[in-house]
Design a protein around this motif. Structure first.
Motif, mmCIF file in Angstrom:
data_model
loop_
_atom_site.group_PDB
_atom_site.id
_atom_site.type_symbol
_atom_site.label_atom_id
_atom_site.label_comp_id
_atom_site.label_asym_id
_atom_site.label_seq_id
_atom_site.Cartn_x
_atom_site.Cartn_y
_atom_site.Cartn_z
ATOM 1 N N ILE A 93 6.226 21.893 -20.752
ATOM 2 C CA ILE A 93 7.428 21.722 -19.505
ATOM 3 C C ILE A 93 7.515 20.237 -19.558
ATOM 4 O O ILE A 93 6.702 19.308 -19.373
ATOM 5 N N LYS A 94 8.992 20.067 -18.960
ATOM 6 C CA LYS A 94 9.337 18.573 -18.621
ATOM 7 C C LYS A 94 9.427 18.506 -17.092
ATOM 8 O O LYS A 94 10.006 19.578 -16.439
ATOM 9 N N LYS A 111 3.987 18.177 -19.948
ATOM 10 C CA LYS A 111 2.410 18.449 -20.001
ATOM 11 C C LYS A 111 2.565 20.045 -20.417
ATOM 12 O O LYS A 111 3.475 20.634 -20.492
ATOM 13 N N LEU A 112 1.500 20.446 -20.877
ATOM 14 C CA LEU A 112 1.280 21.610 -21.415
ATOM 15 C C LEU A 112 0.662 22.642 -20.316
ATOM 16 O O LEU A 112 -0.207 22.338 -19.388
ATOM 17 N N MET A 119 4.381 27.129 -12.721
ATOM 18 C CA MET A 119 5.233 25.852 -13.222
ATOM 19 C C MET A 119 6.666 26.164 -12.450
ATOM 20 O O MET A 119 7.140 27.434 -12.333
ATOM 21 N N ASP A 120 7.212 25.258 -12.021
ATOM 22 C CA ASP A 120 8.487 25.049 -11.569
ATOM 23 C C ASP A 120 9.511 24.955 -12.525
ATOM 24 O O ASP A 120 9.365 23.822 -13.350
ATOM 25 N N VAL A 121 10.393 25.977 -12.522
ATOM 26 C CA VAL A 121 11.416 26.103 -13.663
ATOM 27 C C VAL A 121 12.787 26.560 -12.838
ATOM 28 O O VAL A 121 12.986 27.393 -12.203
ATOM 29 N N ARG A 122 13.559 25.452 -12.770
ATOM 30 C CA ARG A 122 14.932 25.639 -12.046
ATOM 31 C C ARG A 122 14.730 26.185 -10.667
ATOM 32 O O ARG A 122 15.471 27.196 -10.194
ATOM 33 N N GLY A 123 13.613 25.651 -9.902
ATOM 34 C CA GLY A 123 13.476 26.010 -8.634
ATOM 35 C C GLY A 123 12.761 27.108 -8.261
ATOM 36 O O GLY A 123 12.833 27.783 -7.306
ATOM 37 N N GLY A 124 12.256 28.005 -9.363
ATOM 38 C CA GLY A 124 11.792 29.067 -9.327
ATOM 39 C C GLY A 124 10.091 29.015 -9.762
ATOM 40 O O GLY A 124 9.869 27.921 -10.788
ATOM 41 N N LEU A 149 12.644 27.108 -23.355
ATOM 42 C CA LEU A 149 11.050 26.505 -23.267
ATOM 43 C C LEU A 149 10.484 26.357 -24.743
ATOM 44 O O LEU A 149 10.801 27.328 -25.438
ATOM 45 N N ASP A 150 9.632 25.437 -24.830
ATOM 46 C CA ASP A 150 9.018 25.364 -25.943
ATOM 47 C C ASP A 150 7.593 26.053 -25.647
ATOM 48 O O ASP A 150 6.997 25.629 -24.677
#
Length: 407
Positions: A93-94, A111-112, A119-124, A149-150
């Motif tokens: 994640i970036k 970071k992995l 984790m925070d992804v697009r505010g969620g 996502l990777d």
């Protein structure tokens, strides 16, 4: 001690031959990603590999609070051929965090994130399990855009025939090369063994002036390097092609269709060259075998009125099957795998290239696509292996008979 050492040496030889073959086959049946990122020795055990997946499809998403899905299902929906399965280990994640060295500013970090950690992804809040299930939760109803996502997966071994399908059906060069190799190899095996069988019988059982000296000359030709003969061979074929072109112009109206030129490099030139290079060894092997056959059998046939041709076709040929088969294996393998003779003497037309040349050219065509290169290599090996296995019962018997019997 000697027996143990011989077993060790034999095992080492088998290991040296088997490992490259296993490497070729296993790599050719792996996916492109797996072939590029890990060695063949990891293909039989779970291997950590990276993939990219999208959280959902684009367009038409209604406002939601919670989105659920499965990472493995998303990856398999976006790819074809090799099913991805195993344990999902982490996601790269970036994100931006406060920069301790520059107060009031942030910096981008990668970071992995392991399974189970939010984790925070697009505010969620995005969280996933090792089986691939994920949950994407928002504080208020929203229609999120798809996020790529990777992910790193401890992937189970997966094999398939996609590389062979692509090489054989999507790329016409390989099938053409297979046909060209058969066109070259079959006549280049049959012609020299037929001529050599007649010559060997003559050297073994027929009396004519200079027989022994002529046999010595034929056998001594085996020491002539192949490369040394290329220049006179090329000059000879060029002269024949020029003469044939002139004859074609004189006898036909080829100028109207611009078809007067006769190529100096063709399948016929390969047949002649391989026949010339293969005859000395063939005559030597077959003569040594035929001369060891019982004299009484041939004398009885002569007393009964059989001619040399009848003796050869009805007695010598059936009894010489082991020697004929052993040389056929040698000649077939040599012609099928030959590169240098086909490169200098064979046709230059792209559709007529034999398999070794096509395989060499694929180093530039497929570049780093190891699975396609290895699939082509395995295909080129299948035919010689089938020929050898089908005739192996004659192989040792023919060679031993030709080496210990003499006249």
């Amino acid at each position: 001690m000697t027996k143990t050492l011989s077993h060790i040496v034999l095992a080492l030889i088998v290991f040296i031959w088997v490992v490259p073959f296993v490497a070729l086959v296993s790599t050719s049946m792996r996916s492109e990603v797996a072939a590029k990122t890990s060695g063949f020795w990891t293909s039989f055990t779970p291997t950590e590999l990276g993939h990219r997946f999208a959280t959902h499809e684009r367009g038409g998403t209604e406002p939601i609070l919670v989105m659920r899905g499965n990472i493995l299902e998303r990856i398999n929906a976006e790819t074809s051929g090799y099913e991805v399965s195993g344990d999902v280990k982490s996601i790269l994640i970036k994100t931006r965090i406060a920069d301790p060295e520059n107060p009031g500013k942030t910096k981008l970090v990668r970071k992995l994130v392991p399974a189970g950690e939010t984790m925070d992804v697009r505010g969620g809040a995005f969280v996933f399990d090792t089986n691939g299930d994920f949950t994407w939760t928002f504080d208020q109803a929203t229609a999120p855009k798809p996020k790529n996502l990777d992910v790193f997966i401890d992937q189970d071994p997966a094999f398939g025939a996609d590389a062979y399908i692509e090489v054989l059906f999507d790329n016409k060069n390989v099938p053409n090369a297979l046909i060209s190799s058969f066109i070259v190899t079959i006549p280049a095996t049959i012609i020299p063994i037929t001529i050599a069988a007649f010559a060997a019988y003559a050297f073994a059982w027929m009396q004519f002036p200079g027989r022994d000296w002529l046999f010595v000359i034929v056998v001594s030709l085996m020491v002539v390097p192949t490369q040394l003969a290329f220049l006179p061979i090329l000059q000879g074929f060029s002269g024949i092609a020029s003469w044939a072109t002139a004859l074609n112009q004189w006898l036909t109206d080829c100028e109207l269709t611009d078809s007067c030129q006769v190529a100096s490099k063709s399948f016929a030139s390969l047949w002649i060259t391989h026949t010339a290079f293969g005859l000395p060894l063939a005559i030597y092997l077959l003569r040594n075998y035929i001369v060891g056959l019982p004299k009484e059998l041939l004398q009885s046939a002569r007393i009964d009125g059989a001619s040399h041709l009848q003796i050869f076709t009805r007695i010598i040929v059936p009894l010489s099957v082991p020697a004929l088969a052993s040389f056929s294996i040698f000649q077939f393998l040599w012609v099928w795998n030959d590169l240098i003779v086909a490169l200098y003497i064979g046709p230059n037309n792209s559709s007529d290239l034999v398999f070794p040349i096509r395989l060499q050219k694929q180093l530039g065509t497929f570049k780093d696509q190891l699975h396609l290169l290895n699939a082509s290599a395995v295909i080129s090996m299948i035919v010689p292996v089938v020929v050898f296995l089908s005739m192996q019962r004659y192989f040792i018997r023919g060679l031993l008979a030709g080496s210990v019997k003499g006249g």
